[in-house]
Design an enzyme around this catalytic site. Structure first.
Site, mmCIF file in Angstrom:
data_model
loop_
_atom_site.group_PDB
_atom_site.id
_atom_site.type_symbol
_atom_site.label_atom_id
_atom_site.label_comp_id
_atom_site.label_asym_id
_atom_site.label_seq_id
_atom_site.Cartn_x
_atom_site.Cartn_y
_atom_site.Cartn_z
ATOM 1 N NE ARG A 98 -3.912 0.524 1.899
ATOM 2 C CZ ARG A 98 -5.133 0.587 2.397
ATOM 3 N NH1 ARG A 98 -5.380 1.310 3.464
ATOM 4 N NH2 ARG A 98 -6.134 -0.084 1.842
ATOM 5 C CG HIS A 125 -8.365 0.153 -3.015
ATOM 6 N ND1 HIS A 125 -7.598 -0.969 -2.741
ATOM 7 C CD2 HIS A 125 -9.009 0.432 -1.838
ATOM 8 C CE1 HIS A 125 -7.777 -1.337 -1.495
ATOM 9 N NE2 HIS A 125 -8.627 -0.509 -0.922
ATOM 10 C CD GLN A 128 -13.220 -1.675 -1.264
ATOM 11 O OE1 GLN A 128 -12.458 -1.677 -0.304
ATOM 12 N NE2 GLN A 128 -14.450 -2.161 -1.194
ATOM 13 C CG ASP A 228 -13.667 6.388 -0.744
ATOM 14 O OD1 ASP A 228 -13.700 6.268 0.493
ATOM 15 O OD2 ASP A 228 -12.603 6.281 -1.398
ATOM 16 C CB CYS A 268 -14.171 1.327 -0.201
ATOM 17 S SG CYS A 268 -13.652 3.034 0.098
ATOM 18 N NE ARG A 296 -10.785 -5.267 0.037
ATOM 19 C CZ ARG A 296 -9.943 -4.305 0.442
ATOM 20 N NH1 ARG A 296 -10.417 -3.204 0.955
ATOM 21 N NH2 ARG A 296 -8.639 -4.445 0.291
HETATM 22 N N1 CP Z 1 -11.436 -0.274 2.123
HETATM 23 C C1 CP Z 1 -10.156 -0.308 2.574
HETATM 24 O O1 CP Z 1 -9.197 -0.514 1.812
HETATM 25 O O2 CP Z 1 -10.024 -0.143 3.920
HETATM 26 P P1 CP Z 1 -8.661 0.032 4.710
HETATM 27 O O3 CP Z 1 -8.075 1.357 4.311
HETATM 28 O O4 CP Z 1 -9.026 -0.035 6.150
HETATM 29 O O5 CP Z 1 -7.729 -1.072 4.298
HETATM 30 N N1 NVA Z 2 -9.977 6.748 -1.158
HETATM 31 C C1 NVA Z 2 -9.589 6.259 0.155
HETATM 32 C C2 NVA Z 2 -9.841 4.803 0.221
HETATM 33 C C3 NVA Z 2 -9.495 4.152 1.521
HETATM 34 C C4 NVA Z 2 -9.754 2.685 1.495
HETATM 35 C C5 NVA Z 2 -8.139 6.580 0.406
HETATM 36 O O1 NVA Z 2 -7.321 6.422 -0.508
HETATM 37 O O2 NVA Z 2 -7.819 7.018 1.507
#
Ligand code: CP
Ligand code: NVA
Length: 313
Positions: A98, A125, A128, A228, A268, A296
């Site tokens: 990540r 993502h 997701q 989101d 998400c 997930r």
């Molecule tokens: N939806 C998602 O990726 O959640 P987290 O940021 O908690 O991993």
């Molecule tokens: N768009 C958000 C998604 C988190 C799962 C972010 O990138 O913070």
């Protein structure tokens, strides 16, 4: 070096491969394809769902998951990203990252002798999106062998920031013949390069992907309403500006009433109740967010099994 398959964005898979991943994701039990092996997970940003779903999915496939905060490795600072990729390749069968910048994933994957999985970047993502699609398929009772035809006539209305999650969702919809509609304030649309990717794929699969300023327009008759956060991780300094810019883009119960009668609400998570979504929608009868969270894990397991050759098993 053998070139492994990576999963950095959804269209790293063909449509047929995406269906194989979904089929594996729907199987509650898979052979322990990663028995005795390791999966490394590296996080430059916080995570509740991604970290724990992938960790448990790895365990379900027999692997040992190893989680590291990026500051312990200092990717690209303590040593070259490529050297970390080659080092991890000596120990692990798959590596998920990540990252703040998608380029980090590209640099990592280009040197990695094992599959690299995007656990979220500024641009996408895709894990997701797999869970989002599985949630829709379950809701509508569509099996992978009936896809994409079973999705014909379905539509997703995304209201809010066209961010990493929205881009992967739009591409997933395009690949599976689901109409994708975006509503966001002026100046916040998808970048040209994403539009250039999504539109031709949607066209090949016989659907439209379009946007409007007015949330009511895109939500009207939609089968799924999705949102989101307005400020993603890494955009904290823009929070106040974005709160002002996105005023009027909250998914409220009133907005949900315009969707199809059996429409569902997806997010998400994490959610900011009272900003992008009203509490009563997140907790309401149409919300499927907890199913989405559980998915997930199932889709992470399906993807890792597929990367390990599971569709031939
Ligand atoms: N939806 C998602 O990726 O959640 P987290 O940021 O908690 O991993
Ligand atoms: N768009 C958000 C998604 C988190 C799962 C972010 O990138 O913070």
């Amino acid at each position: 070096m053998k070139h492994p398959r990576h999963f950095l964005k959804l269209d790293d898979l063909s449509q047929a491969e995406l269906l194989e991943v979904l089929e594996l994701s729907m199987r509650p039990e898979l052979p322990p394809l990663l028995a005795g092996k390791g999966v490394a997970l590296v996080f430059e940003k916080p995570s509740a769902r991604t970290r724990h779903s992938v960790e448990m999915a790895a365990v379900q496939l027999g692997a040992h998951p190893s989680v590291t905060r990026a500051d312990e490795i200092q990717l690209g600072q303590r040593e070259e990203i490529a050297d970390v990729a080659r080092t991890f390749g000596c120990f692990y069968s798959m590596v998920g990252l990540r990252v703040f910048w998608h380029q980090t994933l590209l640099d990592y994957a280009s040197a990695s002798p094992v599959p690299t999985i995007n656990l979220l970047s500024d641009r996408s993502h895709p894990l997701q999106a797999l869970a989002d699609i599985l949630t829709m398929a379950q809701q509508w009772g569509i099996a992978p062998h009936d896809m994409p035809d079973g999705f014909a006539g379905r539509s997703v209305a995304y209201v809010g920031d066209p961010n990493n999650v929205a881009k992967s969702l739009a591409l997933a919809c395009a690949m599976l013949g689901i109409e994708f509609r975006l509503s966001c304030p002026k100046g916040y649309t998808f970048p040209e390069e994403d539009i250039a990717t999504i539109l031709p794929v949607a066209k090949v699969n016989g659907v439209a992907s379009w946007e409007a300023l007015d949330p009511k327009e895109v939500v009207a008759g939609a089968d799924v309403v999705y949102t989101d956060v307005w400020a993603s991780m890494g955009q904290e300094a823009q929070t106040d500006q974005r709160r002002a810019d996105f005023a009027g883009y909250t998914v409220t119960a009133e907005l949900m009433e315009l969707a199809a009668p059996e429409a569902i609400f997806l997010h998400c998570l994490p959610a900011h109740r009272g900003e992008e979504v009203a509490d009563e929608v997140l907790e309401g009868r149409q919300s499927r967010v907890w199913r989405q969270v559980e998915n997930r894990m199932h889709t992470a397991r399906g993807l890792m099994a597929w990367l390990q050759g599971g569709s031939q098993a």
